[in-house]
Design a protein around this motif. Structure first.
Motif, PDB file in Angstrom:
ATOM      1  N   UNK A 194       0.820  -1.211   0.000  1.00 55.98           N
ATOM      2  CA  UNK A 194       0.000   0.000   0.000  1.00 55.98           C
ATOM      3  C   UNK A 194       0.855   1.263   0.000  1.00 55.98           C
ATOM      4  N   UNK A 195       2.149   1.123   0.306  1.00 59.33           N
ATOM      5  CA  UNK A 195       3.017   2.299   0.279  1.00 59.33           C
ATOM      6  C   UNK A 195       4.450   1.846   0.073  1.00 59.33           C
ATOM      7  N   UNK A 196       5.168   2.578  -0.756  1.00 57.60           N
ATOM      8  CA  UNK A 196       6.593   2.374  -0.968  1.00 57.60           C
ATOM      9  C   UNK A 196       7.232   3.752  -0.927  1.00 57.60           C
ATOM     10  N   UNK A 197       8.217   3.919  -0.077  1.00 58.65           N
ATOM     11  CA  UNK A 197       8.814   5.249   0.103  1.00 58.65           C
ATOM     12  C   UNK A 197       9.697   5.621  -1.089  1.00 58.65           C
ATOM     13  N   UNK A 198       9.900   6.921  -1.287  1.00 63.36           N
ATOM     14  CA  UNK A 198      10.796   7.376  -2.355  1.00 63.36           C
ATOM     15  C   UNK A 198      12.235   6.881  -2.162  1.00 63.36           C
ATOM     16  N   UNK A 199      12.610   6.582  -0.926  1.00 66.96           N
ATOM     17  CA  UNK A 199      13.968   6.083  -0.676  1.00 66.96           C
ATOM     18  C   UNK A 199      14.203   4.746  -1.366  1.00 66.96           C
ATOM     19  N   UNK A 200      13.134   4.016  -1.602  1.00 65.50           N
ATOM     20  CA  UNK A 200      13.248   2.725  -2.270  1.00 65.50           C
ATOM     21  C   UNK A 200      13.887   2.884  -3.647  1.00 65.50           C
ATOM     22  N   UNK A 201      13.526   3.954  -4.344  1.00 67.15           N
ATOM     23  CA  UNK A 201      14.103   4.184  -5.669  1.00 67.15           C
ATOM     24  C   UNK A 201      15.601   4.456  -5.574  1.00 67.15           C
ATOM     25  N   UNK A 202      16.003   5.229  -4.569  1.00 62.39           N
ATOM     26  CA  UNK A 202      17.440   5.507  -4.400  1.00 62.39           C
ATOM     27  C   UNK A 202      18.220   4.220  -4.113  1.00 62.39           C
ATOM     28  N   UNK A 203      17.616   3.335  -3.355  1.00 68.53           N
ATOM     29  CA  UNK A 203      18.304   2.103  -2.980  1.00 68.53           C
ATOM     30  C   UNK A 203      18.321   1.101  -4.128  1.00 68.53           C
ATOM     31  N   UNK A 204      17.186   0.922  -4.791  1.00 68.31           N
ATOM     32  CA  UNK A 204      17.060  -0.151  -5.795  1.00 68.31           C
ATOM     33  C   UNK A 204      17.201   0.311  -7.234  1.00 68.31           C
ATOM     34  N   UNK A 245       2.294  -5.961   7.445  1.00 69.31           N
ATOM     35  CA  UNK A 245       3.658  -5.767   7.939  1.00 69.31           C
ATOM     36  C   UNK A 245       4.197  -4.429   7.452  1.00 69.31           C
ATOM     37  N   UNK A 246       5.091  -3.889   8.225  1.00 71.85           N
ATOM     38  CA  UNK A 246       5.829  -2.692   7.848  1.00 71.85           C
ATOM     39  C   UNK A 246       7.274  -3.143   7.657  1.00 71.85           C
ATOM     40  N   UNK A 247       7.773  -2.927   6.477  1.00 68.74           N
ATOM     41  CA  UNK A 247       9.141  -3.335   6.172  1.00 68.74           C
ATOM     42  C   UNK A 247       9.958  -2.106   5.818  1.00 68.74           C
ATOM     43  N   UNK A 248      11.192  -2.122   6.223  1.00 74.44           N
ATOM     44  CA  UNK A 248      12.103  -1.045   5.831  1.00 74.44           C
ATOM     45  C   UNK A 248      13.422  -1.664   5.396  1.00 74.44           C
ATOM     46  N   UNK A 249      14.052  -0.982   4.471  1.00 77.97           N
ATOM     47  CA  UNK A 249      15.342  -1.416   3.946  1.00 77.97           C
ATOM     48  C   UNK A 249      16.313  -0.257   4.030  1.00 77.97           C
ATOM     49  N   UNK A 250      17.503  -0.561   4.524  1.00 75.85           N
ATOM     50  CA  UNK A 250      18.548   0.453   4.621  1.00 75.85           C
ATOM     51  C   UNK A 250      19.768  -0.076   3.879  1.00 75.85           C
ATOM     52  N   UNK A 251      20.358   0.753   3.051  1.00 82.44           N
ATOM     53  CA  UNK A 251      21.553   0.364   2.294  1.00 82.44           C
ATOM     54  C   UNK A 251      22.738   0.336   3.256  1.00 82.44           C
ATOM     55  N   UNK A 252      23.312  -0.849   3.437  1.00 77.49           N
ATOM     56  CA  UNK A 252      24.452  -1.015   4.351  1.00 77.49           C
ATOM     57  C   UNK A 252      25.688  -1.499   3.594  1.00 77.49           C
ATOM     58  N   UNK A 253      25.711  -1.221   2.301  1.00 76.03           N
ATOM     59  CA  UNK A 253      26.814  -1.696   1.465  1.00 76.03           C
ATOM     60  C   UNK A 253      28.157  -1.189   1.974  1.00 76.03           C
ATOM     61  N   UNK A 254      28.255   0.096   2.274  1.00 75.22           N
ATOM     62  CA  UNK A 254      29.536   0.637   2.741  1.00 75.22           C
ATOM     63  C   UNK A 254      29.977  -0.028   4.035  1.00 75.22           C
ATOM     64  N   UNK A 255      29.020  -0.256   4.951  1.00 73.40           N
ATOM     65  CA  UNK A 255      29.359  -0.910   6.216  1.00 73.40           C
ATOM     66  C   UNK A 255      29.850  -2.333   5.972  1.00 73.40           C
ATOM     67  N   UNK A 256      29.169  -3.069   5.098  1.00 70.93           N
ATOM     68  CA  UNK A 256      29.579  -4.450   4.827  1.00 70.93           C
ATOM     69  C   UNK A 256      30.960  -4.496   4.170  1.00 70.93           C
TER      70      UNK A 256
END
Length: 175
Positions: free
Chosen positions: A4-14, A87-98
């Motif tokens: 029902x909702x996808x944040x604009x940050x999703x585009x930056x990540x994917x 469910x509420x799901x969130x994704x954070x880009x952790x590439x630099x940390x990994x």
């Protein structure tokens, strides 16, 4: 089975517009690296069967083909009556940390290998003089086992004529 909702940050990540995810709720599943698919499927099944939150790290392929690491957090949402709503799901880009973690592990592996297999005696010593780690070359040189050295301080094995000079060096290093 729908979003029902996808944040604009999703585009930056994917690299995919939010509208693509809204139109195809299974798009995220197809972005996941093949080696992480079983982890993802297990997560989806557990999420469907449980009341608790889940989090996992996994790799996805962005729209441009770049491989990125995500920290995925999923939390159930309930009505005031306690009925599951979704469910509420969130994704954070952790590439630099990994990448930093991988580089640190590799550096530790190289240091450990260089330390253990050095032909010269080496030790890691605390600020109080206790041996924290010793290599076999040092044990051979001094005639102690690693366990014996670890129970001693460098002060205990230093010749009395050299101790004052060595302690001064330690103070210099600490300063």
């Amino acid at each position: 089975g729908h979003l029902i909702y996808v944040s604009p940050a999703c585009e930056r990540i994917t690299g995919y517009p939010a509208a693509d995810f809204l139109a195809d709720p299974h798009l995220m599943s197809r972005l996941i690296h093949p080696d992480d698919q079983a982890l993802w499927q297990n997560h989806v099944q557990l999420r469907a069967d449980a009341d608790g939150a889940f989090d996992l790290d996994l790799r996805i392929y962005r729209r441009d083909g770049e491989l990125r690491w995500l920290a995925h957090v999923c939390q159930p949402v309930f009505s005031a009556a306690g009925e599951p709503l979704g469910v509420r799901a969130s994704n954070r880009d952790i590439t630099d940390r990994r990448h930093a973690e991988d580089a640190l592990r590799e550096s530790e592996r190289r240091f450990s290998s260089a330390f253990e297999f050095a032909s010269i005696g080496m030790a890691l010593v605390s600020t109080t003089g206790a041996f924290l780690k010793v290599n076999q070359a040092l044990c051979n040189l001094l005639g102690y086992s690693a366990e014996e050295l670890m129970a001693l301080t460098f002060q205990a094995i230093t010749h009395p004529d050299d101790l004052t000079h060595d302690l001064a060096h330690v103070q210099q290093l600490l300063a």
